[in-house]
Design a protein around this motif. Structure first.
Motif, PDB file in Angstrom:
ATOM      1  N   GLU A 102      31.256  61.187  46.217  1.00 50.60           N
ATOM      2  CA  GLU A 102      29.833  61.294  46.549  1.00 50.60           C
ATOM      3  C   GLU A 102      28.985  61.689  45.347  1.00 50.60           C
ATOM      4  O   GLU A 102      27.980  61.039  45.029  1.00 50.60           O
ATOM      5  CB  GLU A 102      29.637  62.296  47.681  1.00 50.60           C
ATOM      6  CG  GLU A 102      28.192  62.420  48.140  1.00 50.60           C
ATOM      7  CD  GLU A 102      28.039  63.318  49.363  1.00 50.60           C
ATOM      8  OE1 GLU A 102      26.913  63.405  49.887  1.00 50.60           O
ATOM      9  OE2 GLU A 102      29.042  63.918  49.782  1.00 50.60           O
ATOM     10  N   ALA A 137      26.618  59.242  42.858  1.00 49.41           N
ATOM     11  CA  ALA A 137      25.205  59.589  42.753  1.00 49.41           C
ATOM     12  C   ALA A 137      24.795  59.755  41.296  1.00 49.41           C
ATOM     13  O   ALA A 137      23.684  59.359  40.895  1.00 49.41           O
ATOM     14  CB  ALA A 137      24.924  60.875  43.528  1.00 49.41           C
ATOM     15  N   GLU A 142      23.312  52.247  46.865  1.00 49.50           N
ATOM     16  CA  GLU A 142      24.415  53.187  47.023  1.00 49.50           C
ATOM     17  C   GLU A 142      25.106  53.006  48.378  1.00 49.50           C
ATOM     18  O   GLU A 142      24.625  52.317  49.250  1.00 49.50           O
ATOM     19  CB  GLU A 142      23.906  54.620  46.871  1.00 49.50           C
ATOM     20  CG  GLU A 142      23.286  54.906  45.514  1.00 49.50           C
ATOM     21  CD  GLU A 142      22.800  56.333  45.388  1.00 49.50           C
ATOM     22  OE1 GLU A 142      23.636  57.266  45.388  1.00 49.50           O
ATOM     23  OE2 GLU A 142      21.567  56.531  45.290  1.00 49.50           O
TER      24      GLU A 142
END
Length: 384
Positions: free
Chosen positions: A55, A59, A74
């Protein structure tokens, strides 16, 4: 970081599909990126995330690519169990021309780092089995991502020197060979276009710093996980004749399985069959009901792979019958995760080689050696 910076130059050269000549300022531009790229590498190395949990890593990549002007999407990818993947897709359109996919992997391994580096990972996390484990970028994905961002920066800055569409992929879950399939299952090419070329890179201790190694044709093997459960009839260790001992049966299977490749497969076809795990029993004097084994199979041919899987089933069943195992207790053979071989396109390899020679010099462009290791990048080129 020198090898990684020069790899950037080679990848940029591949994408500059209009001009065959490498820009004179490219080496200096790459060198100027090194301080920032070194810090990026250290950041990524300190912050590993296991497969399916990328995650923060995704990002970070997404934010850096947006700064460079890429259109970034994303959370691209759906796993077989329905879970959302952390894949990213960054697109940079620059007129008519081919669509080039450049891919990096992102996930780390459940390994405790013991390097002693000042930027070593101290991350502790939980694996899929609920166990507390360390996490480390032990397979070079931190380097891959650093090269990926450096390449993206050079290409964005040199739009006047190429045309076409860049499609940069941050792929999750490479270590468990689920990420590429997850992104394709999420309609990757329907949503973002089908690439004309797919390019990826991998760090290697066999290539000296300052060089790159390339190879057309087979480069990495397919990998298939095979689970074999030998089932017997449990009992007391003092009366083995009253049961059917699956530990002895499993032990013989491990030995006989070694002859599948050495005596049943064409020696011109490379293959490896390894028993990596074996579990059975709870107490020294108790014969268990079953023993489980975990195998890995590596081949360059999917037909060869299917033949060996069939041979494993036949061998397990044949030994069980010889031991007098009842029909309702015959072995169970199942397949787990699998990935195809990586077969590099010969023509694209020659184009990349010419670009790499122009960027690095002939002496720094080596012939890669095919190995029995594997990964899932090849799925991106298997377009039906």
């Amino acid at each position: 970081m020198v090898l990684r910076a020069l790899s950037i130059a080679a990848l940029v050269a591949t994408a500059l599909n209009v001009r065959a000549q490498i820009p004179a300022d490219l080496p200096a531009s790459v060198q100027s990126q090194l301080p920032a790229l070194t810090e990026t590498y250290k950041h990524l190395h300190r912050s590993p995330e296991l497969s399916r949990h990328e995650e923060q890593t995704s990002a970070f990549l997404a934010a850096e690519l947006r700064k460079l002007g890429y259109t970034v999407t994303e959370q691209v990818g759906k796993y077989e169990d329905g879970a959302q993947a952390f894949g990213i897709v960054a697109v940079l359109q620059n007129g008519a021309g081919p669509r080039l996919l450049i891919r990096t992997d992102m996930d780390a391994l459940p390994v405790e780092e013991k390097t002693g580096l000042d930027y070593a990972s101290t991350v502790k996390t939980t694996n899929a089995q609920g166990q507390s484990v360390g996490a480390m970028q032990a397979c070079g994905h931190d380097l891959h991502m650093t090269v990926f961002l450096g390449t993206a920066r050079e290409l964005a800055a040199r739009k006047a020197q190429w045309h076409g569409t860049l499609m940069l992929i941050g792929q999750p879950a490479e270590e468990i060979v689920q990420g590429a399939a997850a992104m394709l299952a999420d309609h990757l090419y329907d949503r973002f276009g089908t690439p004309d070329f797919v390019v990826s890179e991998h760090d290697s201790p066999e290539a000296p710093a300052g060089s790159v190694a390339l190879k057309g044709g087979p480069l990495l093997a397919s990998a298939t996980t095979i689970n074999v459960t030998m089932r017997g009839i449990g009992g007391h260790g003092s009366r083995p004749e009253a049961g059917k001992d699956p530990i002895v049966l499993a032990a013989e299977f491990v030995l006989v399985a070694q002859t599948i490749v050495s005596r049943q497969i064409d020696p011109q076809q490379p293959a490896v069959l390894t028993v990596g795990t074996i579990h059975g029993g709870t107490k020294n004097n108790i014969i268990p009901d079953e023993v489980t084994m975990g195998l890995t199979l590596r081949t360059y041919s999917m037909a060869e792979r299917d033949q060996i899987v069939a041979d494993v089933r036949r061998t397990a069943n044949g030994l069980a019958e010889a031991y007098g195992i009842p029909a309702d207790r015959m072995p169970v053979v199942t397949l787990g995760e699998s990935t195809p071989p990586t077969l590099n396109d010969a023509a694209l390899n020659e184009r990349l080689r010419a670009s790499a020679i122009a960027a690095l010099g002939k002496d720094q462009v080596l012939d890669a050696r095919a190995i029995m290791g594997s990964e899932d990048v090849g799925l991106f080129s298997l377009i039906e």
